[in-house]
Design an enzyme around this catalytic site. Sequence first.
Site, mmCIF file in Angstrom:
data_model
loop_
_atom_site.group_PDB
_atom_site.id
_atom_site.type_symbol
_atom_site.label_atom_id
_atom_site.label_comp_id
_atom_site.label_asym_id
_atom_site.label_seq_id
_atom_site.Cartn_x
_atom_site.Cartn_y
_atom_site.Cartn_z
ATOM 1 N N LYS A 30 0.805 -1.218 0.000
ATOM 2 C CA LYS A 30 0.000 0.000 0.000
ATOM 3 C C LYS A 30 0.842 1.274 0.000
ATOM 4 C CE LYS A 30 -4.042 -2.045 2.244
ATOM 5 N NZ LYS A 30 -5.062 -1.905 3.286
ATOM 6 N N LYS A 43 -14.576 -0.526 0.719
ATOM 7 C CA LYS A 43 -13.271 -0.766 0.113
ATOM 8 C C LYS A 43 -12.261 0.243 0.657
ATOM 9 C CE LYS A 43 -14.413 -4.158 -2.659
ATOM 10 N NZ LYS A 43 -15.674 -4.466 -1.995
ATOM 11 N N ASP A 44 -11.001 -0.161 0.651
ATOM 12 C CA ASP A 44 -9.920 0.617 1.232
ATOM 13 C C ASP A 44 -9.683 1.900 0.459
ATOM 14 O OD1 ASP A 44 -7.443 1.490 2.331
ATOM 15 O OD2 ASP A 44 -6.957 -0.567 2.852
ATOM 16 N N LYS A 45 -9.463 2.986 1.207
ATOM 17 C CA LYS A 45 -9.130 4.275 0.588
ATOM 18 C C LYS A 45 -7.766 4.226 -0.083
ATOM 19 C CE LYS A 45 -8.382 9.130 1.875
ATOM 20 N NZ LYS A 45 -8.471 10.121 2.990
#
Length: 350
Positions: A30, A88-90
């Site tokens: 990430k 959902k992930d930023k």
Amino acid sequence: MTEDQLSTYLDADSLPYLTDDLPGVGGEIKVEPAHFVVEEIPLYEPSGRGQHVYVRLTKEGWTTRDIEDRLADLFSLRDVDVGCAGRKDKHARTTQTFSLNLPNTDEDEVAARIAEHLPVDLDWVRRHKNKIKAGHLLGNRFRIVVLEPVEGALERAEAVVEALRRRGLPNFYGPQRFGREGDNAERGRQILLTGEGPRRRWLRRLLLRAYQSALFNTWLVARMEHGWFERLLVGDVAKKRDTGGLFEVEDAETEQSRFDRDEITYTGPIYGYRMWWAEGDPGSLERRILEDADVTEEMLERAHLNGSRRRARLILEDLDVQSHPEGLLFTFSLPKGSYATTVLREVMKT
């Protein structure tokens, strides 16, 4: 399991590794959204007719809630008129579908407005009869780059991948479930024990569900410690992969072959006062985890926690790793409610 052990698993950072005999690759994830790509696997395709407009889009740097709010404002909709299957992930590049209750708006107009006003890539716009609700998906596909792993990382990763394909993956809840500070489960536990907590209903539910998740993780650790991770037991509540149906295992020896083929698997407790309890040795373990936590079924009922069952072991048939210019590239898919970080922690060991 002692009180100290129970408190250890109130977050996801201290969970054991199934592959603890294999070294990890280290590295980072990430660092930028393009390194963590997530795509929803839909439960069904839109029919082309109906009052709801389905919008398939790809976003970066925005939470799912952000996009829901922007869509509602753009089309003058109430919050309840915008639907999606999951958060959902930023900090990822995520592709998901939203539904908009727009019976009288042309699809081309919807597409034009989104393209002009929202910072997303629009894949398609189609109609369907119903709103998308939470959980209306089969799962998610992942394409994740691990940056700057250790020397010899590919060989290490291949060994872990082979072991996970063969043995399965413990379906632990990931750290996202427990909040940025990692204390959501402990706060949920205090609500159960004292009856006190935040007045905001959504926050109260969030904290209680975090504690249910921590208890599930604790139970799964205990099952692994008993040597029961890769086998069925009499009394297990098993789940059929094709239909999702649940049944009690009466003849573990006969059912083991179906388990080995991943046609069925055992489930674990999402504790609640209406939960289907396992019997025999598995049931004794489930009850002991709750007793050791000083939580009663009366507390669960008072908190309005119905309970359910969760698939405890996953077979990762499509898990793959290959070299990448910046490190290692992992591709795999998971059923809804499962966490990519649970896969990566086994490989990275960080």
